[in-house]
Design a protein around this motif. Structure first.
Motif, PDB file in Angstrom:
ATOM      1  N   ILE A   1       0.846  -1.199   0.000  1.00  0.00           N
ATOM      2  CA  ILE A   1       0.000   0.000   0.000  1.00  0.00           C
ATOM      3  C   ILE A   1       0.878   1.245   0.000  1.00  0.00           C
ATOM      4  O   ILE A   1       0.615   2.204  -0.731  1.00  0.00           O
ATOM      5  N   ARG A   2       1.939   1.224   0.792  1.00  0.00           N
ATOM      6  CA  ARG A   2       2.875   2.360   0.799  1.00  0.00           C
ATOM      7  C   ARG A   2       3.488   2.552  -0.592  1.00  0.00           C
ATOM      8  O   ARG A   2       3.596   3.679  -1.093  1.00  0.00           O
ATOM      9  N   GLN A   3       3.904   1.447  -1.204  1.00  0.00           N
ATOM     10  CA  GLN A   3       4.497   1.527  -2.540  1.00  0.00           C
ATOM     11  C   GLN A   3       3.489   2.075  -3.548  1.00  0.00           C
ATOM     12  O   GLN A   3       3.828   2.885  -4.424  1.00  0.00           O
ATOM     13  N   SER A   4       2.240   1.650  -3.424  1.00  0.00           N
ATOM     14  CA  SER A   4       1.191   2.109  -4.344  1.00  0.00           C
ATOM     15  C   SER A   4       0.931   3.597  -4.184  1.00  0.00           C
ATOM     16  O   SER A   4       0.801   4.335  -5.171  1.00  0.00           O
ATOM     17  N   LEU A   5       0.849   4.054  -2.947  1.00  0.00           N
ATOM     18  CA  LEU A   5       0.625   5.472  -2.694  1.00  0.00           C
ATOM     19  C   LEU A   5       1.795   6.315  -3.204  1.00  0.00           C
ATOM     20  O   LEU A   5       1.601   7.423  -3.719  1.00  0.00           O
ATOM     21  N   ALA A   6       3.009   5.789  -3.059  1.00  0.00           N
ATOM     22  CA  ALA A   6       4.181   6.504  -3.578  1.00  0.00           C
ATOM     23  C   ALA A   6       4.094   6.635  -5.096  1.00  0.00           C
ATOM     24  O   ALA A   6       4.435   7.697  -5.656  1.00  0.00           O
ATOM     25  N   LYS A   7       3.639   5.599  -5.777  1.00  0.00           N
ATOM     26  CA  LYS A   7       3.488   5.676  -7.232  1.00  0.00           C
ATOM     27  C   LYS A   7       2.434   6.710  -7.610  1.00  0.00           C
ATOM     28  O   LYS A   7       2.602   7.469  -8.581  1.00  0.00           O
ATOM     29  N   MET A   8       1.351   6.755  -6.839  1.00  0.00           N
ATOM     30  CA  MET A   8       0.325   7.768  -7.114  1.00  0.00           C
ATOM     31  C   MET A   8       0.902   9.166  -6.957  1.00  0.00           C
ATOM     32  O   MET A   8       0.640  10.058  -7.778  1.00  0.00           O
ATOM     33  N   ALA A   9       1.681   9.368  -5.900  1.00  0.00           N
ATOM     34  CA  ALA A   9       2.275  10.681  -5.653  1.00  0.00           C
ATOM     35  C   ALA A   9       3.222  11.081  -6.769  1.00  0.00           C
ATOM     36  O   ALA A   9       3.419  12.282  -7.041  1.00  0.00           O
ATOM     37  N   GLU A  10       3.807  10.084  -7.445  1.00  0.00           N
ATOM     38  CA  GLU A  10       4.731  10.352  -8.553  1.00  0.00           C
ATOM     39  C   GLU A  10       4.013  10.514  -9.887  1.00  0.00           C
ATOM     40  O   GLU A  10       4.649  10.744 -10.910  1.00  0.00           O
ATOM     41  N   GLY A  11       2.678  10.353  -9.875  1.00  0.00           N
ATOM     42  CA  GLY A  11       1.913  10.591 -11.096  1.00  0.00           C
ATOM     43  C   GLY A  11       1.242   9.381 -11.696  1.00  0.00           C
ATOM     44  O   GLY A  11       0.486   9.512 -12.670  1.00  0.00           O
TER      45      GLY A  11
ATOM     46  N   THR B   1      -1.482   7.525 -11.391  1.00  0.00           N
ATOM     47  CA  THR B   1      -2.749   7.597 -10.672  1.00  0.00           C
ATOM     48  C   THR B   1      -3.743   6.538 -11.149  1.00  0.00           C
ATOM     49  O   THR B   1      -3.660   6.069 -12.293  1.00  0.00           O
ATOM     50  N   PRO B   2      -4.689   6.163 -10.296  1.00  0.00           N
ATOM     51  CA  PRO B   2      -5.693   5.179 -10.701  1.00  0.00           C
ATOM     52  C   PRO B   2      -6.663   5.741 -11.726  1.00  0.00           C
ATOM     53  O   PRO B   2      -6.884   6.963 -11.797  1.00  0.00           O
ATOM     54  N   VAL B   3      -7.244   4.853 -12.512  1.00  0.00           N
ATOM     55  CA  VAL B   3      -8.293   5.234 -13.450  1.00  0.00           C
ATOM     56  C   VAL B   3      -9.623   5.220 -12.695  1.00  0.00           C
ATOM     57  O   VAL B   3     -10.033   4.183 -12.175  1.00  0.00           O
ATOM     58  N   ILE B   4     -10.268   6.356 -12.611  1.00  0.00           N
ATOM     59  CA  ILE B   4     -11.539   6.470 -11.891  1.00  0.00           C
ATOM     60  C   ILE B   4     -12.676   6.506 -12.908  1.00  0.00           C
ATOM     61  O   ILE B   4     -12.751   7.418 -13.739  1.00  0.00           O
ATOM     62  N   ASP B   5     -13.547   5.521 -12.830  1.00  0.00           N
ATOM     63  CA  ASP B   5     -14.710   5.478 -13.715  1.00  0.00           C
ATOM     64  C   ASP B   5     -15.771   6.455 -13.229  1.00  0.00           C
ATOM     65  O   ASP B   5     -16.244   7.300 -13.984  1.00  0.00           O
ATOM     66  N   THR B   6     -16.145   6.342 -11.954  1.00  0.00           N
ATOM     67  CA  THR B   6     -17.247   7.128 -11.409  1.00  0.00           C
ATOM     68  C   THR B   6     -17.028   7.357  -9.921  1.00  0.00           C
ATOM     69  O   THR B   6     -16.529   6.475  -9.217  1.00  0.00           O
ATOM     70  N   VAL B   7     -17.428   8.538  -9.452  1.00  0.00           N
ATOM     71  CA  VAL B   7     -17.493   8.829  -8.023  1.00  0.00           C
ATOM     72  C   VAL B   7     -18.964   9.009  -7.657  1.00  0.00           C
ATOM     73  O   VAL B   7     -19.656   9.852  -8.249  1.00  0.00           O
ATOM     74  N   LEU B   8     -19.427   8.203  -6.708  1.00  0.00           N
ATOM     75  CA  LEU B   8     -20.832   8.185  -6.321  1.00  0.00           C
ATOM     76  C   LEU B   8     -20.982   8.532  -4.842  1.00  0.00           C
ATOM     77  O   LEU B   8     -20.072   8.284  -4.046  1.00  0.00           O
ATOM     78  N   PRO B   9     -22.141   9.046  -4.437  1.00  0.00           N
ATOM     79  CA  PRO B   9     -22.400   9.170  -3.003  1.00  0.00           C
ATOM     80  C   PRO B   9     -22.642   7.784  -2.398  1.00  0.00           C
ATOM     81  O   PRO B   9     -23.005   6.835  -3.111  1.00  0.00           O
ATOM     82  N   LEU B  10     -22.449   7.663  -1.106  1.00  0.00           N
ATOM     83  CA  LEU B  10     -22.609   6.362  -0.445  1.00  0.00           C
ATOM     84  C   LEU B  10     -23.992   5.774  -0.693  1.00  0.00           C
ATOM     85  O   LEU B  10     -24.140   4.557  -0.840  1.00  0.00           O
ATOM     86  N   ALA B  11     -25.005   6.628  -0.791  1.00  0.00           N
ATOM     87  CA  ALA B  11     -26.371   6.149  -1.002  1.00  0.00           C
ATOM     88  C   ALA B  11     -26.528   5.430  -2.339  1.00  0.00           C
ATOM     89  O   ALA B  11     -27.481   4.659  -2.529  1.00  0.00           O
ATOM     90  N   SER B  12     -25.601   5.650  -3.282  1.00  0.00           N
ATOM     91  CA  SER B  12     -25.677   5.013  -4.609  1.00  0.00           C
ATOM     92  C   SER B  12     -24.742   3.816  -4.735  1.00  0.00           C
ATOM     93  O   SER B  12     -24.447   3.360  -5.845  1.00  0.00           O
ATOM     94  N   PHE B  13     -24.270   3.294  -3.605  1.00  0.00           N
ATOM     95  CA  PHE B  13     -23.350   2.157  -3.592  1.00  0.00           C
ATOM     96  C   PHE B  13     -23.901   0.976  -4.382  1.00  0.00           C
ATOM     97  O   PHE B  13     -23.182   0.336  -5.155  1.00  0.00           O
ATOM     98  N   GLU B  14     -25.191   0.697  -4.213  1.00  0.00           N
ATOM     99  CA  GLU B  14     -25.793  -0.455  -4.908  1.00  0.00           C
ATOM    100  C   GLU B  14     -25.770  -0.251  -6.423  1.00  0.00           C
ATOM    101  O   GLU B  14     -25.593  -1.211  -7.174  1.00  0.00           O
ATOM    102  N   GLU B  15     -25.929   0.978  -6.861  1.00  0.00           N
ATOM    103  CA  GLU B  15     -25.823   1.276  -8.295  1.00  0.00           C
ATOM    104  C   GLU B  15     -24.420   0.928  -8.805  1.00  0.00           C
ATOM    105  O   GLU B  15     -24.263   0.367  -9.896  1.00  0.00           O
ATOM    106  N   GLY B  16     -23.408   1.254  -8.009  1.00  0.00           N
ATOM    107  CA  GLY B  16     -22.043   0.904  -8.376  1.00  0.00           C
ATOM    108  C   GLY B  16     -21.828  -0.589  -8.441  1.00  0.00           C
ATOM    109  O   GLY B  16     -21.152  -1.101  -9.343  1.00  0.00           O
ATOM    110  N   LEU B  17     -22.407  -1.323  -7.497  1.00  0.00           N
ATOM    111  CA  LEU B  17     -22.291  -2.785  -7.508  1.00  0.00           C
ATOM    112  C   LEU B  17     -22.937  -3.372  -8.765  1.00  0.00           C
ATOM    113  O   LEU B  17     -22.399  -4.322  -9.356  1.00  0.00           O
ATOM    114  N   ALA B  18     -24.077  -2.818  -9.156  1.00  0.00           N
ATOM    115  CA  ALA B  18     -24.755  -3.320 -10.360  1.00  0.00           C
ATOM    116  C   ALA B  18     -23.877  -3.122 -11.592  1.00  0.00           C
ATOM    117  O   ALA B  18     -23.819  -3.993 -12.473  1.00  0.00           O
ATOM    118  N   ARG B  19     -23.187  -1.993 -11.650  1.00  0.00           N
ATOM    119  CA  ARG B  19     -22.312  -1.747 -12.801  1.00  0.00           C
ATOM    120  C   ARG B  19     -21.109  -2.685 -12.780  1.00  0.00           C
ATOM    121  O   ARG B  19     -20.679  -3.181 -13.831  1.00  0.00           O
TER     122      ARG B  19
END
Length: 340
Positions: A296-306, A308-326
């Motif tokens: 995890i430390r190594q992964s965070l260091a890579k993120m800090a160096e650029g 970064t993860p590919v983010i498909d969608t950011v949802l509110p917690l109330a839409s968690f089930e929608e994310g699971l369906a996708r």
């Protein structure tokens, strides 16, 4: 405080639960800010926990937040520090934990959000040794991809498969959270990347990440394409997490002495294999589950160096089930994150 809990198969509800007690010696309280969705959440949602669990259960196996309270004796952390959280309650006492290999803990209490209450709640108290400081410049949404998505890939590629610069690798499901991370990490060290995807739109996105060869497994046999593109030599490493549907094809993609590392079985848990092929071709097959805390430390260091993860969608917690369906229908490219 608010928490997202599962009450039965496919029955998620936002609930009011008691706030955790103050952190004890060696513990910290974390205000959760972001929760990463993973296929392990889909399994839990379906009721496939593979172990007894007490319902209702707070979900969420991967998260990041900030320190909101310190127990006695905690050093190196302060209130307000951003942190990522390890996704299993390991003992910290057994030989594996003492050596930093918590994913081999002999007395693990369970996977968060799967067997025991997880991170989809406002606050959680954890042993301080299971939180990892987040470097400057890494957001909570990005950090929430470190404990499972990035950490798992870091462990698979570099601890287990021993991927080296310039080697060739087949990454299955290149549009998944761990698939996108694997493409980016492999390309970062100059590897030739082959990847499989389920449609052409994902294929274009995979190429944009740096994949050298993209194979639509719905229209082409991936093993035939890999062998054709490598002039029947095969690849050095196969990054496997699909399971039964791809297992034997993955073995056919390996060159002599090649390495296959696997962390999943989303298409089925059982497969047959040709043992003569295994020993004659001198394959090396490694199972990989979770990651070490240092990953995890190594992964965070890579993120800090650029990197970064590919983010498909950011949802509110109330839409968690929608994310699971996708996730369940594979209508995703990268990670889905729920924020609190």
């Amino acid at each position: 405080m608010q928490a997202l809990q599962i009450f039965g198969d496919r029955d998620l509800r936002l609930s009011q639960v008691e706030a955790p007690p103050p952190p004890g010696p060696g513990e910290v309280e974390v205000r959760i800010r972001a929760v990463g969705l993973n296929f392990i959440d889909v399994w839990g949602f379906r009721g496939m926990a593979f172990a007894k669990r007490k319902l209702p259960l707070t979900v969420g196996a991967e998260a990041a937040g900030e320190i909101s309270g310190l127990g006695e004796g905690v050093e190196g952390l302060k209130v307000g520090d951003p942190v990522a959280l390890y996704g299993a309650l390991t003992c910290g006492r057994c030989r594996a934990c003492r050596e930093g290999r918590d994913n081999l803990c002999e007395e693990v209490g369970g996977v968060m959000g799967f067997h025991i209450d997880g991170f989809a709640r406002e606050r959680v108290v954890m042993p301080a040794r299971l939180v990892v400081p987040v470097p400057a410049g890494v957001s909570a949404v990005e950090a929430a991809c470190a404990p499972i998505a990035f950490g798992t890939v870091q462990h698979m590629l570099f601890d287990n498969a021993r991927l080296e610069p310039g080697e060739s690798i087949l990454v299955h499901a290149g549009g998944s959270g761990i698939g996108t991370a694997a493409i980016k990490m492999a390309k970062a060290i100059g590897c030739t990347v082959f990847t499989t995807v389920g449609d052409d739109a994902k294929g274009e996105k995979a190429r944009a990440l740096g994949a050298d060869h993209v194979i639509n497994y719905r229209t082409e046999r991936f093993e035939g394409e890999v062998r054709r593109l490598t002039k029947r030599k095969g690849v050095d490493v196969v990054f496997e997490h699909v399971g039964a549907d791809t297992w034997n094809g993955s073995l056919l993609c390996l060159k002599r002495g090649g390495r296959l590392v696997t962390c999943g079985s989303t298409s089925g848990v059982s497969a047959t294999m040709n043992l003569m092929q295994l020993f004659q071709q001198q394959y090396r097959i490694t199972g990989s589950f979770g990651c070490r805390i240092d990953n995890i430390r190594q992964s965070l260091a890579k993120m800090a160096e650029g990197l970064t993860p590919v983010i498909d969608t950011v949802l509110p917690l109330a839409s968690f089930e929608e994310g699971l369906a996708r996730l369940e229908s594979r209508q995703v490219f990268g990670k889905i994150i729920a924020t609190l």
